[in-house]
Enzyme design. Structure first.
Site, short mmCIF file in Angstrom:
data_model
loop_
_atom_site.label_atom_id
_atom_site.label_comp_id
_atom_site.label_asym_id
_atom_site.label_seq_id
_atom_site.Cartn_x
_atom_site.Cartn_y
_atom_site.Cartn_z
N HIS A 1 102.76 21.93 107.07
CA HIS A 1 103.74 21.76 108.15
C HIS A 1 104.28 20.34 108.12
O HIS A 1 103.54 19.41 107.83
CB HIS A 1 103.08 22.06 109.50
CG HIS A 1 104.07 22.24 110.61
ND1 HIS A 1 104.78 21.20 111.15
CD2 HIS A 1 104.48 23.37 111.25
CE1 HIS A 1 105.59 21.66 112.08
NE2 HIS A 1 105.43 22.98 112.18
N GLU B 1 102.82 28.91 106.18
CA GLU B 1 103.63 27.93 106.89
C GLU B 1 104.66 27.26 105.96
O GLU B 1 104.31 26.80 104.87
CB GLU B 1 102.71 26.87 107.52
CG GLU B 1 103.43 25.78 108.29
CD GLU B 1 104.34 26.28 109.38
OE1 GLU B 1 103.90 27.14 110.17
OE2 GLU B 1 105.49 25.82 109.44
N THR C 1 107.98 29.61 113.48
CA THR C 1 106.88 30.54 113.14
C THR C 1 106.85 31.74 114.09
O THR C 1 106.69 32.88 113.65
CB THR C 1 105.51 29.84 113.25
OG1 THR C 1 105.56 28.62 112.55
CG2 THR C 1 104.42 30.72 112.67
N ASP D 1 106.99 31.79 106.30
CA ASP D 1 107.52 32.04 107.65
C ASP D 1 108.96 31.57 107.82
O ASP D 1 109.77 32.21 108.48
CB ASP D 1 106.59 31.48 108.75
CG ASP D 1 106.42 29.97 108.73
OD1 ASP D 1 106.87 29.32 107.77
OD2 ASP D 1 105.82 29.44 109.69
N HIS D 2 109.31 30.42 107.23
CA HIS D 2 110.67 29.88 107.37
C HIS D 2 110.80 28.71 106.41
O HIS D 2 109.83 28.35 105.74
CB HIS D 2 110.95 29.43 108.80
CG HIS D 2 109.86 28.55 109.37
ND1 HIS D 2 109.73 27.23 109.03
CD2 HIS D 2 108.84 28.84 110.21
CE1 HIS D 2 108.68 26.73 109.65
NE2 HIS D 2 108.11 27.68 110.38
C1 GP9 Z 1 101.95 26.18 115.35
C2 GP9 Z 1 102.44 26.65 114.05
C3 GP9 Z 1 103.66 25.90 113.60
O1 GP9 Z 1 100.92 26.90 115.89
O2 GP9 Z 1 102.62 28.01 114.03
O3 GP9 Z 1 104.78 26.28 114.25
P1 GP9 Z 1 106.24 25.95 113.75
O4 GP9 Z 1 106.56 24.55 114.15
O5 GP9 Z 1 106.29 26.12 112.26
O6 GP9 Z 1 107.08 26.96 114.46
MN MN Z 2 106.03 27.59 110.85
#
Ligand code: GP9
Ligand code: MN
Length: 611
Positions: free
Chosen positions: A406, A249, A291, A465-466
């Site tokens: 996150h 994440e 994500t 992921d980003h």
């Molecule tokens: C939520 C997690 C976070 O299940 O994958 O999502 P994001 O906000 O990073 O897209």
């Molecule tokens: Mn994410």
């Protein structure tokens, strides 16, 4: 009644909202202005819309007109404010699909507190002034407006809008047809014209599927390159082995080897770089679907959409996703994630993409102690996943999605294993502590994989992921990176996320190949010895000598081995000096075409014609 005050109430509302919008542009959004015409456009862009918008008040009966004007102003202000709050979190503007994703937006719980400021009340001050002034008898004049005068106001609105659109087109040719970057759209069109444009795009994309035909499919799919180049030595080297993919994440590449008070932020990832292939020039290509967009890229090697999350907008399309391809090769597939199953519409999409099983929140023991922010913390998440993983039929394809790192990057004190970064920006400062935590979780997971014997029998992939730190934090980030300030070139570089691929029996190696998430599908299938010649994909094998070194980001910026193109400027690597745009020209069309083709495949659901 004298002519001057006839339209008074409407003019007053227009003037107040016009100034407010311009102020919001300057204070709440970061909209870089490169030249004077852009500044004029920015100043002018709310006006045409506002004049036409308030013409709506003429449809109401004269007695109600003042009230209607006030309501129009309130609605306008709420939409503007929604954009301000959304921008604070995503450095982006609302789109229609995002509005229908309210479930996820509501889930940002903790984040919302950070996003609403007490000073925001000033953004509604104009409404109070408006309500007060409209109550004065002087504005009664609006009652008597003749239809000839109303027409004049309407025509003035159209004229202003026309001048504005012409200027916008001069400033950026093909603005409406070839632009993927919302920032440029908002800057040129204005927030509200942009919303209207977005509504138009929405209707167009809904129609595209209905109108798509076999012929379109053939045309597009013909054009889509099917890059099947690979490295002969590595092709099939992991045939029949399991595939484990971990999504980290919000993990950006700059945290690797970064130290705070002599302590590494990612001690485990730094070690992993020595024992696996580590790609240090690898980019995320996600859009508004965050994500879920990265998951989409990895499994399909298609680009996510320019607006909204493809998981939400096109969950039932026909795809040729990794789980389906692997299933045909005897694999079982599952996703593990400690958040509720419907977040990002995952439960629906995973079925579409052919996953056998989704271990979502309901499969885990979730307590107050072992959760933070969005859900289950990464350490218990991996721990509790292990028994399930061991029980999967082999060979398997297992994806893990971590969560703790996150926004707003919260961590319990006893798990804060590194000092927050000393900077006056809470988000950036805390970010390091949750990255450090996720790093430890990953170390535990790898240890467990080794203990269970799965490690030597699996290809293990770890990727970010980003981005985690948006452009809004550029001052603090400049400090983190030891630079006086960050340029557009630096911002693109910051979209790098780490990628590790551990192949059993292979030693560690750092690779400078430029690539992106779109490349993972062919890369991984080739390692497993599965050919991709009949698969529609936009990526290319990262291990191949002929790897296609043009990595296109979702906003149309791109990176090649020599250049970075962003904000209509071509920069040369590695120091990022702007160079003649012609250096980038060979790729500009190509990058757009690639995004365009991918979008057409998704909007038209074209892969259904292949079956
Ligand atoms: C939520 C997690 C976070 O299940 O994958 O999502 P994001 O906000 O990073 O897209
Ligand atoms: Mn994410």
């Amino acid at each position: 009644m004298n002519g001057k005050t006839k339209h008074g109430a409407i003019f007053l509302a227009i003037l107040l909202l016009w100034l407010k919008t311009y102020l919001v542009y300057k204070v709440s959004f970061t909209l870089p202005i490169d030249h004077f015409l852009q500044e004029i456009l920015l100043f002018l862009n709310p006006l045409g819309f506002l004049v036409l918008y308030f013409c709506l008040a003429y449809f109401s009966s004269p007695v109600l007109r003042k009230r209607v004007i006030l309501w129009l102003a309130i609605i306008y202000s709420i939409i503007l404010y929604a954009n301000v709050v959304y921008y604070r979190f995503f450095t982006d503007f609302l789109t229609i699909p995002v509005l229908f994703q309210t479930k996820n937006v509501g889930d940002i719980g903790n984040s919302v507190y950070e996003l609403v400021y007490a000073t925001d009340v000033f953004l509604f001050l104009d409404l109070i002034i408006l309500a007060y002034l409209l109550n004065k008898p002087r504005w009664k004049s609006d009652y008597l407006l003749k239809s000839k005068d109303r027409k004049k106001v309407f025509i003035t609105g159209i004229a202003i809008l026309a001048v504005h659109l012409i200027l916008a087109e001069i400033n950026r040719p093909q603005l409406l047809t070839r632009t993927f970057d919302r920032e440029i759209l908002v800057k040129s069109l204005g927030t509200f014209n942009y919303h209207l444009y977005d509504i138009m795009l929405q209707s167009k994309s809904s129609m595209q599927k209905a109108l798509a035909s076999n012929l379109d499919a053939e045309e597009i799919l013909q054009k889509t390159k099917k890059d099947t180049t690979h490295d002969p030595e590595l092709y099939g080297i992991a045939k029949g082995k399991n595939l484990i993919v971990v999504s980290l994440e919000s993990t950006q590449n700059f945290v690797l080897n970064y130290k705070i008070n002599e302590k590494e932020v990612t001690p485990f990832l730094n070690e992993l770089a020595d024992s696996s292939y580590y790609f240090n020039n690898f980019y995320h290509q996600t859009g508004q679907g965050k994500t879920s967009d990265s998951e989409f890229l990895v499994d399909n090697s298609l680009y996510p959409l320019p607006r909204g999350a493809v998981f939400q907008t096109h969950p039932l399309n026909e795809y040729n996703a990794m789980p389906e391809i692997l299933k045909a090769n005897g694999y079982y597939s599952a996703v593990f994630h400690g958040n509720n199953k419907s977040f990002w519409n995952r439960d629906v999409v995973y079925k579409t993409m052919g996953y056998n099983h989704f271990f979502s929140e309901e499969y885990y023991k979730v307590t107050d102690e072992n959760t933070i922010n969005y859900g289950l913390k990464d350490i218990p998440f991996f721990e509790q996943s292990m028994p399930y993983l061991k029980d999967l039929p082999q060979p398997f394809y297992a994806r893990f999605i971590t969560l703790t790192n996150h926004h707003p990057y919260l961590i319990h004190e006893d798990e804060q294993w590194i000092e927050p970064y000393p900077v006056d920006d809470g988000t950036v400062s805390r970010y390091f502590t949750t990255v450090r935590y996720a790093d430890e979780a990953l170390r535990n997971f790898f240890n467990d994989l080794k203990k269970s014997g799965l490690y030597k029998n699996s290809v293990v992939v770890v990727y970010g992921d980003h981005y985690g730190i948006s452009e809004r934090h550029q001052d603090a980030m400049a400090q983190v990176l030891g630079k006086p300030n960050l340029t557009a070139y630096n911002q693109v570089e910051l979209q790098q996320v780490p990628l590790f691929i551990h192949v059993p029996g292979k030693r560690g190696k750092q690779l400078d190949t430029v690539g992106g998430q779109v490349d993972l599908k062919p890369t991984l299938l080739h390692l497993l010895g599965i050919d991709t010649k009949n698969d529609v994909h936009f990526g290319s094998d990262l291990f191949s000598e002929d790897h296609h070194e043009l990595t296109v980001l979702r906003n149309g910026s791109f990176v090649t081995d020599k250049f970075i193109y962003t904000n209509e400027t071509c920069y040369v690597k590695p120091f990022g000096a702007p160079v003649d745009i012609r250096k980038c020209e060979p790729y500009i069309e190509k990058a757009k075409e690639e995004l365009d083709q991918s979008d057409r495949i998704i909007y038209g659901d074209l892969l259904r014609f292949l079956k």
